[in-house]
Structures are given as C-alpha cells and as structure tokens.
Design a protein around this motif. Sequence first.
Motif: not given
Lengths: 508, 508
Positions: B220-231, B251-258, B282-284
């Motif tokens: 789905v992505a090519s070199p240079g593209d961006m991917v959002a991940v949990e932090s 992307i900030p990740c709440s310990p309760r709601t992800g 679920d269970l990040q």
Amino acid sequence: MLTSTTSESQSVDDAANDVLLPLYQRLAAHYSAAIELGSLKPGERMPSVRELMARHDISLSTALQVLRFLEAQGCLEARPRVGYFVCATKAGDIPLTSEPDLSQPLSPGAHAHFVGINEHISLLLERGRQAEVYMDIGGCTPPASLFDHHYLNKTVTRLLREHPTLLSQGRSLLANQGNHPLFQQAMARRALASGIRVAPADVLATTGNSEAVSLALAAVASPGDMVAVESPTYYGLLQVVESLQLKTLEIPCSPRTGMSIEALELAFQTQPRLKAVVVVPDLQMPVGARMPDENKARLVALCAAHGAALIEDDSYGLFVEGLPVKPLKAWDSVSGHVIYCQAFNKSLAPGLRQGWMNGGQWHGRIQMLKFAQSRNTQTLGQLVVAEVLGSPTHQRSLEKLRQQLKRQREAMARLVARHFPLGTRMSLPSGGLCLWLEFPAQLSTSDLFTAALAGGIRIAPGSMFSNSGRYEHCMRLACTHPVDELMERAMQDLGAMACRQLGQNPRS
Amino acid sequence: MLTSTTSESQSVDDAANDVLLPLYQRLAAHYSAAIELGSLKPGERMPSVRELMARHDISLSTALQVLRFLEAQGCLEARPRVGYFVCATKAGDIPLTSEPDLSQPLSPGAHAHFVGINEHISLLLERGRQAEVYMDIGGCTPPASLFDHHYLNKTVTRLLREHPTLLSQGRSLLANQGNHPLFQQAMARRALASGIRVAPADVLATTGNSEAVSLALAAVASPGDMVAVESPTYYGLLQVVESLQLKTLEIPCSPRTGMSIEALELAFQTQPRLKAVVVVPDLQMPVGARMPDENKARLVALCAAHGAALIEDDSYGLFVEGLPVKPLKAWDSVSGHVIYCQAFNKSLAPGLRQGWMNGGQWHGRIQMLKFAQSRNTQTLGQLVVAEVLGSPTHQRSLEKLRQQLKRQREAMARLVARHFPLGTRMSLPSGGLCLWLEFPAQLSTSDLFTAALAGGIRIAPGSMFSNSGRYEHCMRLACTHPVDELMERAMQDLGAMACRQLGQNPRS
C-alpha cells in the motif's frame, strides 16, 4: 546432432547397474543403452517376449513390463500382432538449443523495463490454477513419490520426542535470531566441503530461496537500481526484482556455459546503476547450463572490480553428480561481495521450505532485514535438514533421485524427439529438473499454453522466463514426473497441438 | 489509586474457582483475593501453617506451598521465627501510567524521521544476546511450559500418519499459492465468528505476523510514504517500516482506549503522504489498551474517508477473555480498506510461526508480493493450526494460558509495587503478556538496561518502542514467566538498581 553420446550411454549403464531398481527397469535400461549406442537401430525389431524370457531367464510378466516400459519411454513402438520395433526418433535426433549472441546485454529496447512481469506471471499462474488438468509439466518440483517420506516423518517424530517443546518454544527475540546452532554447524560444514569458509554464526536460516534472494537484493540495491540476471531466468527472480522496484538487465546465457561474462562486462561499462548480479552457476534454471570454473573465477573478479554484489543460488548444484560443485563463493576470499543462497526444497523436502544464506559483507544488514520482515525461521525445519542432510540414508535417496531424474530427462527427451514438431531444438543438461525447448520461431507458446490447458495439460511458456519477449517460441519442460502412459499421452497431445500451430502434420 | 478493585477481585475469584489448578494455588488465590479486598490488611499476620492445615484440612506440605507461593507473588513477607505478614504494597498502590496529550500527533521534531531504529534495536538485541542472563523479562513470548506440547506433538504425528507425504509434497506453483484449503476454511470460519466475512479463497497463510504487516505495507505504500503507528508501539513494526524505506508518524496512544482518533485526524489534514495506519486494536503492544467499539468504528471511517489503508494486527485479541473481540475489519463492509492480520505464535505454538491475513482491496497485490518474496508457506504449520485451533483441548489450554498470564501479571504488578522506585506508574491491562512501566522522568531505562544486563537481567527499554525518544524513562515488563523465587530476586535487584539511579533507597 547429439554430441554427448558417450556420456549418455554411460548414464544408461549406470542405471542398468543400479541394483536398487526393479529388474524390469534394469533390463529396460540395458536395451535403451543398446538403442542409444546403435546396437539396435531405428526400425529394427526388438526381441520378442518369448526371446526375452529365455535370454534373461525372466517371467512372462517381467518381459512384458520391460517392453511396455520401453514403449512408454518412447524407445519402442508396438505394431499389433507383429511385435515391438525400435523407434525412429531418439533424443539425439534433436539439435541443441541455439547459442545466443553472447557479446552484449539484450538490446536496450528490451532491458530494464518495468513491464509488470509480476502481473503477467500471476495471470498465467491464476489461469493455470483455475484449470482442471491431468498432467502438469509446467511446475518443476519433483512429486512426493520421489522422496523418502518414511525417513523424513520418522525424523520429525524422533525430533519431537527428543525435543518435546520444539513447537511450543519461542526463541526469545532478545536472545538470538532464530538460527539453530545445529543447523548453522551443519551448513557451515557442508559449505567447507565445497570450498567455502563460513563461520556457523554467519549462517542465516531462510524460508526457501525466494526469501534469501529477496533479502539479498533488498540489502544491496535501492528502488530504481539495476540487477543483471541470466536470460532466460527463473520467473520467480523476475518477480522478486520487480516487487522490490528494481530493474532487470538480461544478460545472454549460453546453454553450455551460462551467463556471458563479455556481455556483463559491457553492461558494467554502460549501466552505472547496475548494483547486483544474480546467477545460478550450476544447472542454471531453466537452460541447465554449468559455468566452467574459469568463468566462475572471471565473474567473481568482474563483480569485485565494479563493486557489485554477486548473488549466487546454489540450490541446483545438489543435482550434479560426483564431487560437490565449487560455488562462486569459493572464489570470494577477500571482498565478501558474493552472497551465497541455498535451499533444500527440491532435493530434500519440498514441504519444509528450508534454506540458508550467507550475506558476505552485507550479512549484518541482511540479518536485520530478515528479522524485521519475517523474524525467526521455524526451528523444526532447521533441525530436520541438519539431521537428514548428512545421513547415509539421505545420500542414497539423493543419488536415487538424481538417477531417476536422469532417466526421466532422457525419456522426456525421447518423447520430444518423437512427438514434437520438426525444427524443435532442446537443451541437454547434465542434471536437474527440466529441459528447455526452442520451437520454430513462428510458434507461440502463449497460444500453446492456452490450447494445452484446454486439453488438460499445464505447461510453462517461454514468456514467463524473461522481460524481453524473446522466448515466446520457447518453453520449459519439467522432467520431474515419472514417464508413464499418461505422460506419453500428454506429450503426444502437446506435440500434436504444436505441430498444428506450425501447419505440420502430427508426428505420430 | 486502583480503580478496578471489583474486576481484580473478580479475577482472583475466577482463579480460586478454577478446578484445573493445584489445590495450593486455589487456596493462595483465595487469600490473595482477601488481601485485594482488604479483608486481610497490610501488616496483618497471615494464618499460620498449623491454622491453615486445620482450617482447610490440608497437609503440612500443601500449607507451606500456599504460603511460599503467596510470598513469591509479593503478597506476603516472611519474618523468621514469627510468621508470614501481609505486604504493605500491592499492585493497587501504583498509579496508572499517565494519559498522553491525545490532541495531536507527536511534535514535528519527533516525527517521520529516519533515525535508524533498525540499527538501534539491532544493537540492543545484539548486546542482549551476548550477555549471560539468569532472567529475561524483555522478550514477551510465553515459555514452552505454558503450552500443551504433548497435544501439539501428537497432532503433528497424527497429521504425518494421515498425510504421509506432507513434508515431501511440494505445492505446484502453477496449481495454487500454497494456502491449504483446510487452513483457509478454518480461518474463514473463525473470522465469521468475530464478525468478518472472508471467503476461504481470500485467506493468505503467512509466516508469523511480521511477514503479514511487512507485505501489507509494501503493497500500500512506496518508499518515502508515511505510516501512522501507535506511540509507543511494538519495535518490530518500527523495523518493518524502516526496512521498507517508509517513514513513521507516531500517534499518541491512550493506555485505556488506544490510538487517539483526534490526533490521527489532524495528521491526515497535515500529511498528504500518510498512506497507511497500523493498529493493534485489542491489547495494544506494549501498553495493553483496548479500543472501544465506538473508536473502532470512527477509525475505520476516518481511514476510508482519507483513502488510507488500515492495517490491523489482531493477534492479541485472542488473549481477551469472554466473547471474541470485534476486529476493525468487522466495520469494513464496503471499501475493503482494512487489512486484517493474525498470528498464533504467542497463543498456540511459538515454534510454528503460523499466521494469516486478508488484504481487502489489496489482497491480489499482497498475494503477488508474498509469492514473489517467499513463495508458499509451509503446509504442516497450516494443518496443525487448522486442527488444533477449533479443538476443545486447545480451548481449555488457551483458557488456562489466559488465567496463568493474569496471575502472572498480577504477581508482577505486586512485585513492581513492592520493589520499584516511588513515583513509578504502571499500565493495568485487562489481558496480555506484559505491563508498561513509567519511571520518574529523570530515570534512563537505557542505563538501566546496561546495569541490568551486567546483573544478569534482560529488559526491554523504552527507547525500543518509539522513534520519538519520549519513552526513555519507560520499559516493557514481560509477564510471561511464572513468578517464582528467581523472578522475585530479579525484580528486587532491578528495583534496587532503578532506586539507586534515582537516588532513592532500595524499597526492600
């Protein structure tokens, strides 16, 4: 005409001497050797059932088996109520595939294009998958019957008894990278026997060879870079190159000596983004070439001089008889620019998909990529291969497999000679799993693929093996199936379809 | 303070009711529940051995086992010649990890940089590998002892008996893509039970989950593209993203709601090259968050609105008790932009590395890439999973594993409360394999990693879980090992090291 009569007859004698074979097959090998040598000439009458029984002191059913086996292999033809006669055609009547122009890389128009080979191949595979076929002479994996599955299964059962938690044991990611020490040692030992020095710690277990070559290319080249490959080449490699957004440059490959060093040299001079060369030095897939030692040495030196990675797939060297072949890596004593890959899918256990690699100077980066992309390789497969590979049982199985493949290649070659169109040319490799056929130029194997599928036969057309479009009149012929009556029917049908396409009368 | 007393005590009662457990563990669970509920208060004396024997009609050795088990779990402390006393600390005394600012993606300075996380992680892993340790609380794979290896091995042996050529059978490349129909059917059935409609033919077998996520991103992505991940996120994902020459946006990740939907929304508005979002709903891993259904629905809709792929790793949902969790894919009824990935490494057989995926609208391209890069997935693993997964035996094993992990998480949490520095905060996930710890800001877990390794303990420092550098004072604590005396010693040692770094006196 056939230039290798001596080695051919030699091989048949080997089969006749193989005490592991059933009696009727040994006798059949004796007679097919006589045919090859010309002691029995085309059109001559074969000894009758009665004569065979008396001459070899065998039963009626054995004598019949001998004759039917020779018939299935295309050596004899039955004339009802008269007897069996030596066929007019044999493999030696087919000329060798033509030698390409080895002086330069394939023309600029044909190279380095991003022509969507993945899509082309996927479509062919999908069409093949949808069809109901009675014979597959496209795929080159030997059938399960040619492997010693009792021994494999016993080994698995024993390993699970000795290491009960093998399947439930995760390897701590922090503790290692999933390469089992026993596997690493076994591979390092093998490598040493072929002249390569690899420390056990530098053996990286892989899932088959596609993963290995894919990791190697990802480590040494970036999107837009160029990769030199043999032409024709294994279609899986074209898919890997394209999926990494690299470009292929096809280098002509002699059916005898493999990749042209001259053409590659020219390529280096004109293509600054040529970063890697991928080669199957022994029993090249699909033409079966074996690179002479002198060429191997020159190839290794050439790549070193141009700072390119030389990626070697040594999986088919296992099918060469006699001493272990000397891989390219054996010449790479200083710069570590040869990446060695080997898989045991085709020679030991197709279902295990076990292989290994050593990445030379890029080993660390390859390990990192492997770890990122697919983590550890399953331990069970590693242990099975480590156990089985060095065992006398496997040595015997592999020798039997080689002999069986040789007989099948010879029998398939005879069927080609007998049924395929006039003007067909054919490789005569000294080992391996397939033959490479060249039809007269006006034949399209893409059309033949469609016609064959409709007739229940799956073939691998030439367009799968190149981005250049120059093998449209070629095909790879798998010799992995035992040659029986069904195979004879398939080859006869296929030959008739090809003859029709060329406006020739069917040969038989 | 602890907000979930009810569910905690509930869980302990569950353990006490678990008739599969040894008697001493059931009694221990009874008493730890009493401690959690406050019926036994910190500092109070625990009934003596003699009292326990009389009260529960048990033997001396069982009574001793109860007390030692509670001591190892951090519920009791022994005072020589006096008896056992309820510890002053329990998990509830530790505050929850702080809620991050969920309003926006991590600051521009911290995002999308190509900081060589692969190299950083590889170095940490290599250092960890070199060291001799007596305790590994870094890696999160449950030990073999928590799996039913007898059942697994029996299944393998039976499968090899029923399909003798399983290992010697290559799948013809032209005939299929190495996905076994039984595996495909089993996965499609499971998917349906969680609200996903997948045709069996659209189940792609993978080697674990790293391969699945890696293929999905490559498709789905090519070199240079961006991917959002949990932090923070699983470090393996950062490695995959980097190895594909993509950029991560945390992307900030709440310990309760992800993952924060608001922050992701803002990211889409400002980052045109944001092509994919990777989420463990679920269970990040590592914070253990569970995304509420409402957030799941919003996330799916948001990605659809921006034409981005939503890649979901549902491997940890298996550790959630009760009904099957509802994956993101269940909300993807129209556009097919959710790519579903699931692996059974941690829940069924770590040694098999079996997983599967459905690529939604990109399924064809993913299949093509998979086929190019690693060909077929081994059949044996597919059949084992297909057989085992639906069996009552496995359901019981999985339930036992969940209960055991819950007890271990609780025991580890108590050990943290007892030995770790004042000011430490901790996640309290409702399931899974680990806890996420937040030390006071001035502590460096990179330094703690070095000190711990020297002391024979392997930990996973916060810097592995982000490109942003903001988790330097955090660590992931594996709860996969049974909590015994050795673990207590390790946690005490580690706690003392952390206290020293902060200038605090060791807690115990």
